[in-house]
Every structure is written in structure tokens, then in C-alpha cells.
Scaffold this motif. Structure first.
Motif, PDB file in Angstrom:
ATOM      1  N   LYS A   1       4.590  -4.645  -0.450  1.00 10.62           N
ATOM      2  CA  LYS A   1       4.186  -3.508   0.303  1.00 10.62           C
ATOM      3  C   LYS A   1       3.441  -4.282   1.490  1.00 10.62           C
ATOM      4  CE  LYS A   1       1.140   0.504  -0.014  1.00 10.62           C
ATOM      5  NZ  LYS A   1       0.232   1.215  -0.932  1.00 10.62           N
ATOM      6  N   GLU A   2       2.904  -5.566   1.299  1.00 13.17           N
ATOM      7  CA  GLU A   2       1.896  -6.208   2.649  1.00 13.17           C
ATOM      8  C   GLU A   2       3.002  -7.092   3.094  1.00 13.17           C
ATOM      9  OE1 GLU A   2      -1.679  -7.463   2.256  1.00 13.17           O
ATOM     10  OE2 GLU A   2      -2.258  -5.965   1.180  1.00 13.17           O
ATOM     11  N   ASN A   3       4.262  -7.080   2.694  1.00  8.21           N
ATOM     12  CA  ASN A   3       5.431  -7.699   3.486  1.00  8.21           C
ATOM     13  C   ASN A   3       5.256  -9.229   3.399  1.00  8.21           C
ATOM     14  OD1 ASN A   3       7.148  -5.632   4.490  1.00  8.21           O
ATOM     15  ND2 ASN A   3       5.365  -5.410   6.109  1.00  8.21           N
TER      16      ASN A   3
ATOM     17  N   VAL B   1      -5.032 -11.222  -1.052  1.00  9.32           N
ATOM     18  CA  VAL B   1      -4.597  -9.997  -1.389  1.00  9.32           C
ATOM     19  C   VAL B   1      -5.071  -9.238  -2.382  1.00  9.32           C
ATOM     20  CG1 VAL B   1      -2.607  -8.737  -2.207  1.00  9.32           C
ATOM     21  CG2 VAL B   1      -2.366 -10.467  -0.415  1.00  9.32           C
TER      22      VAL B   1
ATOM     23  N   ARG C   1      -8.718  -8.401  -1.337  1.00  6.76           N
ATOM     24  CA  ARG C   1      -8.690  -7.105  -0.246  1.00  6.76           C
ATOM     25  C   ARG C   1      -8.526  -5.956  -1.224  1.00  6.76           C
ATOM     26  NH1 ARG C   1      -6.092 -10.551   2.865  1.00  6.76           N
ATOM     27  NH2 ARG C   1      -4.033  -9.685   2.348  1.00  6.76           N
ATOM     28  N   GLN C   2      -7.487  -5.946  -2.168  1.00  2.00           N
ATOM     29  CA  GLN C   2      -6.921  -4.846  -2.876  1.00  2.00           C
ATOM     30  C   GLN C   2      -8.164  -4.342  -3.915  1.00  2.00           C
ATOM     31  OE1 GLN C   2      -3.812  -3.863  -2.256  1.00  2.00           O
ATOM     32  NE2 GLN C   2      -4.221  -2.139  -3.513  1.00  2.00           N
TER      33      GLN C   2
END
Length: 573
Positions: free
Chosen positions: A11-13, A52, A55-56
């Protein structure tokens, strides 16, 4: 979490769907976590995954490599729990324990630790690699997987092992069989690694030691012990059994000390080497301690000129061993190189017209042309028994491994007085005190005075590494304090090693001998007959030109062979 992690990264590429699928396939084949598979394939870094997750889930991220943890906090979470959940306790403030986790959503882990410690748990996220490294750092080698542990240890030790095979007295074990076993069994792989690494590092002894919460392997390199690794505690019994099987000892007997031998054929850098390990097991509180003495024939120096004797001391020593009869004694503590000196002596005397017989416990090296006898106390074959038999075997030269009691001393003295050259060892601090030791054993002064021709006391000191040798600036007074004259102190240069890759940062590589050679002259015999003390004998010997152990050390410091610290450690002024 794996599926969610994969979806988040796509999703975050940060990765593509195809890369995710490839990592999932690798995870199925090899096991482990999805994050580790992605990192191994090079699709993403550990730090990116950590960022990631941070942050998530709104959890702080931490770099464990810069974090020092209080050992008291580490003890709050057992090693098994840390390994199972991939967590590391970091700090405790009041009733709150902060832990670093690979997966900050693992509520089971947090509940378990909360229940176990009675503290509230606050998670922070860290990369999988840094968590594993921290577990090894704070707990010793992790118990996650012995195979992974060994791979990591091998990488740290600088490369894998070559081919190792146990060599039988007559037949040989196939290398292929041993290689196959090493691939199958982590324990065999570990033992082979330790044995080959001891050879690579130039170790003289391997200590395998079990403690209550630690399993430790140390190598003695150049006379000093260094901790090499801490294998998982659960491998303790398996490693002990493996070493016992290799040395043909009774694996069911754990209450009594045992002695054995391992003969190996080892392939290192494409070269075949034959190695001998003397094995001793000893029951301790937490299991059997094993010490292996590495007997490498290539390290046996039989050239007396290369042992480290000063020329005048060597001349006296050679003169004494070339006499047709009498006794020559070599003294010093365990590990001071006495055996090497004795073997060099008999190698020098070994001629087709000479019958040389040795009584040893144990026989360390097999020398061609010499009749060597291994002592076996359990069947009554001791030094005294062997010596009596030797005298019926028409010997010219007799080597007695060690004079331990009155009986052995008495037979040795009588053999020296009846036309045989007797070489032996004693445990004394210096050459003059050897005379007192023989008398204390019960030998009459007149027998000591007439039988003993020469006594050589010795020590081993570490040699300065030639790769990082540099001059050391010291005030002359420091040199005068250790025994130099004021003139010598002004003139002599002192060196040390600053540490390099070649010497593993120690500043030392190899060892050299210090020798105190005391010749028993007619003047010395008169002193022995009137019961002179060791101090009076030493004074007389120095008057007659004896180089003491300390003076031998000072000569080697001035020659740039060793350091002041080494000489002070091994000698007294």
C-alpha cells in the motif's frame, strides 16, 4: 501480522505485489518471518520495515545497536520468552517495563510478560536483525535455532571449518561420513568448528565449561585464556557426549573424571593435517568440564637453538646432556614448556647407537627411534615400576616424565649414579630450590650432590607481535626498578605491540622461553653437602655466572622480544 505487514508495504509502494508473493513463497520454504524474507531478498531494508510499523501503530521506533541495557532489567524476562516472542526488555520506570518488539501488535507476548513480571508493558518497535543481535548480546547465544546460532558464530569466528575426520589408531573414518553428520547434527558441526578454530587461532588448550546459567568455551592462546563463544546451555550434554564419543570415553559415567585422546585428520585451506587432542573431563556442580590440550606436531620445536636459551646457558645445558651419566632436571610450573625442552634434548641425543627410554604420563608426542611408555596407574604401571623395568632393558638414556614421590626420585638418582643419563622434571619455582625439594622428598644430600649435574628452570612469556611492534618511552628509573643497571637503563630500548589483526589486537604473537641454568660445580656440591639453603645456593650460582629467570627476561626485553609486563608476570627479582 505477516499478511498485514505485506499489505501495508504494498500500500505504501515500498514493495510490489510480485515481490510480496516471492517473499511469501520463500517464507513457506525456509520458515521465519515475512519481514526477514523480504530483507533477505533485498526488496526492503530492516529500517524501512521498522519505520512503517512505527507509523502504522503509533509506537516509537528504536535502534538497539546504540542502546545499553541494565543487566538487572534483562533478568526480568527469561531468555526462552525473549527468543519465543522476539522481544528485548529495555528499561523499567516504576511499574512500567519498556520492551523492544519485532511485532508491536502481539498482545499474547505483552500479556505473557505482564503476567510474568507483574509490570505494565510499554512496547517500542525494533528491526528483527537488531532484536536477534540484542538477544545474543544480552543473553548469550540465542536458543532460537542451534543451526542459526552456529552459522552466526562461524561468521564471527571468520569462516567455516574444513573437513574434519576422527582418525583411528589403525583405520580411518571416511570424510564423507563426517561431513554428512556435520550437516545433519548441529552439535557435531559445533564441536568440529571449535576444534578447527583452535588450530586456526594457535590455541594450546580448549576449555568447555558449564555453569548454572551459562555455557562457555575458552581458548588458551599464548598462555592466556580468551572467551571465544557461549553456545546455548541446552547443548551442554550433547557437546559433552560428542567429545566423549570422539575420545572413546564412557558417556554414561558422569560422576568420575576421565582421560582420553582424539586423533583427527583435518583439512584446512586445502592442506591435510594430523592433530592430537588430549582430553580430560571433570565433574563440576553444573555438568562436566572438558579440557582439550592440542598437541600439534608442527608446533613442537626440536631445535634447541630456537627455544630461547641464551648462548652461555645453552652451552652449559648441552654439555650436561652430552655426559654419559648423571641427572639433568628441568623445572617450572605446568605449561612452561618443560616437555618441549626434554623432547628437544632427546632429539639431540637420538642416535642409532643409543637406547633411549621414556616413561611419560601422558605421551604427548610420538618420536621415531625412542621407546616411549605410557603410564597406567589403574593397573599399577607408575613411574617407579616403569623405571625398574627400564634398568633391565639396557638403556643409555632414561627420561622420566615427572619426579612426584620418594620412590621415583630414589630410583632416578640410583640410575644416574650407575652409568645412565637421566632426564626429568620437577615442579619448583627456580633452579636452586630444586635441591631443597629433592632433600625434602627424602633423598640424602650426598646422593643429590653426586647425581645431579644441572638444573634448568624455565618459564614461557608472550612474544611481541612483529606486525605492530613499536618503541615504548619509559623513564630510566622504571627500568632500574625491574633489575637493569643505571648504565643499561640509559642505553636499552623497550618495545611493545600496539595490537593489530595479525595478533587479534593483543600485541603478542607466539611465545619465547626464559631459562635459568644452574650447573652443579664442585663448589656447589660442597654447599649441598653441608645443607646450604636455596638462597645460599642461588648466591653461589650467580657468582659463578648463572643467568637467573629475571635476567633472562631482561635480556629478551632489551632484544625487543617481549615486554616488561610479561617478564614481571612470570619472574621475581
Amino acid at each position: 501480522m505477516s499478511a498485514r505487514l505485506g499489505e501495508i508495504l504494498v500500500k505504501e509502494n515500498l514493495i510490489s505485489q510480485e515481490q510480496l508473493q516471492q517473499a511469501i513463497e520463500q517464507q513457506k520454504d525456509e520458515g521465519g518471518r515475512l519481514g526477514a524474507a523480504l530483507v533477505k531478498l533485498g526488496f526492503i531494508s530492516d529500517d524501512e520495515i521498522t519505520g512503517v510499523l512505527s507509523r502504522q501503530y503509533g509506537v516509537p521506533a528504536i535502534n538497539l545497536s546504540y542502546y545499553e541495557v541494565d543487566p538487572g532489567v534483562v533478568k526480568l524476562v527469561p531468555q526462552e520468552t525473549a527468543v519465543r516472542y522476539q522481544v528485548v526488555p529495555l528499561s523499567r520506570v516504576g511499574s512500567t517495563l519498556t520492551i523492544a518488539m519485532v511485532d508491536p501488535t502481539n498482545v499474547f507476548a505483552m500479556d505473557d510478560i505482564k503476567f510474568m513480571t507483574g509490570l505494565n508493558v510499554e512496547p517500542v518497535v525494533a528491526s528483527e536483525t537488531s532484536i536477534q543481535d540484542a538477544i545474543i548480546k544480552f543473553y548469550g547465544v540465542s536458543e532460537a535455532s542451534p543451526e542459526q546460532d552456529l552459522d552466526k558464530v562461524m561468521a564471527e569466528l571468520g569462516g567455516g571449518i574444513g573437513d574434519v575426520e576422527v582418525a583411528e589408531e589403525e583405520s580411518e573414518t571416511s570424510i564423507a561420513e563426517l561431513e554428512h553428520a556435520a550437516e545433519e547434527a548441529p552439535v557435531i558441526k559445533l564441536v568440529n568448528l571449535v576444534l578447527s578454530e583452535a588450530l586456526t587461532r594457535g590455541a594450546s588448550d580448549i576449555h568447555i565449561e558449564p555453569y548454572e546459567k551459562e555455557y562457555r568455551i575458552r581458548f588458551r592462546i599464548d598462555g592466556v585464556l580468551h572467551t571465544i563463544m557461549n553456545p546455548p546451555l541446552k547443548l551442554k550434554d550433547a557437546v559433552t557426549s560428542r567429545v566423549k564419543i570422539m575420545s572413546k570415553l564412557d558417556i554414561s559415567e558422569k560422576r568420575l573424571p576421565q582421560d582420553g585422546r582424539i586423533m583427527l585428520k583435518l583439512s584446512k585451506d586445502g592442506k591435510k593435517k594430523e592433530l592430537d587432542f588430549r582430553v580430560s573431563t571433570l565433574p563440576t556442580l553444573f555438568g562436566e568440564k572438558i579440557v582439550l590440550r592440542l598437541l600439534d606436531k608442527e608446533n613442537l620445536r626440536l631445535d634447541m637453538t630456537k627455544l630461547g636459551f641464551e648462548q652461555e646457558s645453552l652451552d652449559k645445558f648441552e654439555e650436561a646432556i652430552l655426559k654419559p651419566y648423571g641427572m639433568v632436571l628441568v623445572t617450572g610450573p605446568t605449561g612452561s614448556g618443560k616437555t618441549n625442552t626434554l623432547y628437544s634434548s632427546i632429539a639431540r641425543l637420538n642416535q642409532p647407537d643409543t637406547n633411549i627410554m621414556t616413561a611419560e604420563d601422558p605421551v604427548e608426542f610420538q618420536l621415531p627411534g625412542i621407546n616411549q611408555v605410557q603410564m597406567k596407574e589403574q593397573i599399577g604401571l607408575n613411574f617407579a615400576t616403569a623405571l625398574r623395568s627400564f634398568l633391565r632393558q639396557d638403556p643409555n638414556i632414561i627420561l622420566v616424565g615427572e619426579i612426584r614421590d620418594f620412590e621415583t626420585a630414589e630410583i632416578s638418582v640410583k640410575a644416574a649414579l650407575t652409568g645412565h643419563l637421566v632426564l626429568s622434571t620437577l615442579h619448583t619455582n627456580d633452579a636452586p630450590s630444586t635441591i631443597s625439594r629433592l632433600m625434602n622428598m627424602g633423598i640424602e644430600p650426598f646422593l643429590v650432590a653426586t647425581s645431579v649435574h644441572l638444573i634448568c628452570a624455565q618459564r614461557l612469556v608472550r612474544r611481541i607481535c612483529t606486525g605492530c611492534k613499536e618503541q615504548q618511552d619509559l623513564p630510566p628509573q622504571a627500568l632500574i626498578d625491574i633489575g637493569y643497571t643505571p648504565t643499561e637503563a640509559k642505553k636499552n630500548k623497550v618495545f611493545k605491540g600496539k595490537g593489530c589483526d595479525r595478533c587479534n589486537g593483543t600485541g603478542y604473537k607466539g611465545r619465547v622461553g626464559l631459562y635459568e641454568v644452574m650447573e652443579i660445580t664442585d663448589d656447589m656440591r660442597e654447599l649441598i653437602l653441608v645443607g646450604a639453603s636455596a638462597l645460599e645456593l642461588k648466591k653461589k650460582a650467580i657468582e659463578q655466572g648463572m643467568i637467573t629467570l629475571r635476567r633472562s627476561g631482561l635480556i629478551k626485553i632489551a632484544d625487543g622480544q617481549t615486554t616488561i609486563e610479561e617478564v614481571i608476570r612470570e619472574t621475581v627479582s
